[in-house]
Design a protein around this motif. Sequence first.
Motif, short mmCIF file in Angstrom:
data_model
loop_
_atom_site.label_atom_id
_atom_site.label_comp_id
_atom_site.label_asym_id
_atom_site.label_seq_id
_atom_site.Cartn_x
_atom_site.Cartn_y
_atom_site.Cartn_z
N LEU A 172 55.81 -1.16 -53.29
CA LEU A 172 56.14 -2.35 -52.42
C LEU A 172 54.64 -3.02 -52.42
O LEU A 172 53.40 -2.39 -52.37
CB LEU A 172 56.55 -1.99 -51.13
N PRO A 173 54.62 -4.36 -51.91
CA PRO A 173 53.44 -5.36 -52.26
C PRO A 173 52.75 -5.19 -50.84
O PRO A 173 51.38 -5.59 -50.83
CB PRO A 173 53.98 -6.68 -52.54
N MET A 174 53.25 -4.50 -49.73
CA MET A 174 52.72 -4.89 -48.46
C MET A 174 51.50 -3.83 -48.36
O MET A 174 51.57 -2.69 -48.88
CB MET A 174 53.62 -4.56 -47.32
N ARG A 175 50.41 -4.28 -47.66
CA ARG A 175 48.96 -3.54 -47.38
C ARG A 175 48.98 -3.34 -46.28
O ARG A 175 47.84 -2.33 -45.89
CB ARG A 175 47.96 -4.39 -48.35
N THR A 176 49.30 -3.94 -45.21
CA THR A 176 49.05 -3.64 -43.79
C THR A 176 50.25 -3.71 -42.95
O THR A 176 51.38 -4.11 -43.27
CB THR A 176 48.28 -4.92 -43.12
N PRO A 177 50.20 -3.19 -41.99
CA PRO A 177 51.36 -2.85 -40.88
C PRO A 177 52.06 -4.27 -40.46
O PRO A 177 53.18 -4.47 -40.49
CB PRO A 177 50.86 -2.38 -39.71
N GLU A 178 51.09 -5.33 -40.35
CA GLU A 178 51.66 -6.70 -40.25
C GLU A 178 52.46 -7.15 -41.27
O GLU A 178 53.39 -7.60 -40.94
CB GLU A 178 50.35 -7.78 -39.80
N GLN A 179 52.14 -6.97 -42.34
CA GLN A 179 52.79 -7.55 -43.53
C GLN A 179 54.10 -6.88 -43.58
O GLN A 179 55.12 -7.46 -44.02
CB GLN A 179 51.90 -7.39 -44.92
N TRP A 180 54.00 -5.75 -43.21
CA TRP A 180 55.23 -4.83 -43.44
C TRP A 180 56.45 -5.20 -42.38
O TRP A 180 57.46 -5.45 -42.59
CB TRP A 180 55.02 -3.38 -43.39
N VAL A 182 56.53 -8.07 -40.96
CA VAL A 182 57.11 -9.52 -41.21
C VAL A 182 58.27 -9.33 -42.30
O VAL A 182 59.51 -9.89 -41.96
CB VAL A 182 56.03 -10.48 -41.69
N ALA A 183 57.85 -8.40 -43.30
CA ALA A 183 58.94 -8.31 -44.54
C ALA A 183 60.03 -7.81 -43.96
O ALA A 183 61.16 -8.16 -44.14
CB ALA A 183 58.18 -7.71 -45.51
N VAL A 184 60.04 -6.49 -43.28
CA VAL A 184 61.48 -6.20 -42.70
C VAL A 184 62.13 -6.97 -41.69
O VAL A 184 63.30 -6.98 -41.98
CB VAL A 184 61.04 -5.02 -41.99
N LYS A 185 61.48 -7.90 -40.84
CA LYS A 185 62.18 -8.64 -39.82
C LYS A 185 62.77 -9.90 -40.89
O LYS A 185 63.75 -10.27 -40.36
CB LYS A 185 61.23 -9.47 -39.11
N SER A 186 62.18 -10.37 -41.94
CA SER A 186 62.53 -11.21 -42.59
C SER A 186 63.82 -10.73 -43.50
O SER A 186 64.57 -11.70 -43.65
CB SER A 186 61.50 -11.97 -43.55
N ASN A 187 63.96 -9.72 -43.95
CA ASN A 187 64.94 -9.24 -45.03
C ASN A 187 65.16 -7.99 -44.59
O ASN A 187 65.11 -6.63 -45.39
CB ASN A 187 64.50 -9.37 -46.24
N PRO A 188 65.79 -7.34 -43.33
CA PRO A 188 66.18 -6.08 -43.08
C PRO A 188 66.95 -5.33 -43.91
O PRO A 188 66.53 -3.93 -43.89
CB PRO A 188 66.60 -6.23 -41.67
N PHE A 208 62.15 3.32 -32.99
CA PHE A 208 61.53 2.19 -31.98
C PHE A 208 61.05 0.98 -33.09
O PHE A 208 61.17 -0.18 -32.78
CB PHE A 208 60.05 2.80 -31.76
N ALA A 209 60.67 1.16 -34.29
CA ALA A 209 60.09 0.21 -35.43
C ALA A 209 61.53 -0.93 -35.63
O ALA A 209 61.03 -1.91 -36.08
CB ALA A 209 59.91 0.87 -36.49
N VAL A 210 62.52 -0.44 -35.69
CA VAL A 210 63.76 -1.24 -35.93
C VAL A 210 64.54 -1.81 -34.88
O VAL A 210 65.22 -2.66 -35.03
CB VAL A 210 64.70 -0.58 -36.96
N ARG A 211 63.80 -1.56 -33.54
CA ARG A 211 64.75 -2.08 -32.26
C ARG A 211 64.64 -3.54 -32.53
O ARG A 211 63.71 -4.26 -32.83
CB ARG A 211 64.05 -1.74 -31.35
N GLY A 212 65.87 -4.24 -32.06
CA GLY A 212 65.87 -5.62 -32.06
C GLY A 212 65.80 -6.38 -33.41
O GLY A 212 66.01 -7.63 -33.42
N VAL A 213 65.84 -5.72 -34.50
CA VAL A 213 66.00 -6.41 -35.74
C VAL A 213 67.44 -6.75 -35.79
O VAL A 213 68.04 -6.04 -36.10
CB VAL A 213 65.38 -5.61 -36.90
N ARG A 214 67.61 -7.86 -36.14
CA ARG A 214 69.07 -8.61 -36.25
C ARG A 214 69.50 -7.81 -37.69
O ARG A 214 68.92 -7.89 -38.91
CB ARG A 214 68.78 -10.22 -36.45
#
Length: 361
Positions: A172-180, A182-188, A208-214
């Motif tokens: 996967l291309p993500m390198r930071t927690p922030e990038q990760w 954003v990617a998960v919330k955009s395309n769960p 906890f990490a996936v709470r509230g993700v549509r």
Amino acid sequence: MSEVRTLSRLWRGKAKLTLPAAIRDAVVMWIGVLAAVFAAGTPFAAQAVSAAIASAPPAAARAISFPARPMRLIVPFPAGGVADAVARLLAERLSARLGVPVDVDNRPGAAGTTAGDVVAKASSDGHTLLFHQANMLIQPGLEPVPYDVIRDFTPVARVATTPLFLVIDGRLPMRTPEQWAVAVKSNPGSYSYGYGQPGSPSHLYAEFAVRGVRNGVPLVTAKGEGAVVQEMLAGRISACFCSYAAVQSHVRNGSLRMIGVTGVSRSPLAPLVPTLQESGLEGYAAAAWFGVMAPAKTPRAIIARLAGELDEVMAEREVRARLMAAGLTPLRDSPEAFATAIRSESIQWQVILRDAAQGEP
């Protein structure tokens, strides 16, 4: 002068002591001794001094005899594995320091509650101890347990923490927690978390990490942490909260990537990996730890002796090296710090459980 007046009033029975029992007993004894000294020069001076000392309460003059017999360290894990190895290392070192055998008694079953129940009901004389992990703070939120962690145990010391790293598929291309994030919330639907033990810190942090993700993010249960790693290598799981020991070789060869770590500080196992808190992701402060506890009402003198011996054990270079080789971070702790952690982390885990159950963001 106020101290002199207070002593004078105590001597005449016109004041009350509001001191801890041991100090109060000692004061009473020495007031008696002083009274006898003032009688010096009389034929009864020596007898008065001897009588004053002899009448001192036993608590002030007699130390607790501990340990008085072999001890048991109850372990909620089967023989073999990292946790059991740590317990046996501690038992070996404590036995040498205390001068009595410290036997490891493996009591696996019921997610650790079997072992906990044995110690909660044991005599509070310090000869039966519990070696447990942070999961014991989570279990009461999942099912009824036969004890109360805060009421039925006395913390002695944590000996190690198990930092949990947020690890993702190295492809996967993500390198930071922030990038990760954003990617998960955009395309769960394109990503998933895996965990190996229901009710473990790894499981709760995934929840906890996936709470509230549509639309939700798939959570995949595997048969142990090793199985989670294999599923990630096969591309069937995108991420996990895993221990350093489980992923270190795959991180080195690039198959997996560590992008963050739980807890309040970076891990010495991988000091370049930022905490999730540093990265702006709150709620990942609770630690996964191993620690020693005694039954409730165990005398403070015994708890202090055990904590002191464990502190000396954890200061040994060989012990620290062996723990770090197993992917653990050695910890020198106190009963007070352990008790504070139990109270605060119990709340954190229960909040995560509540949010997971209610689906709150």
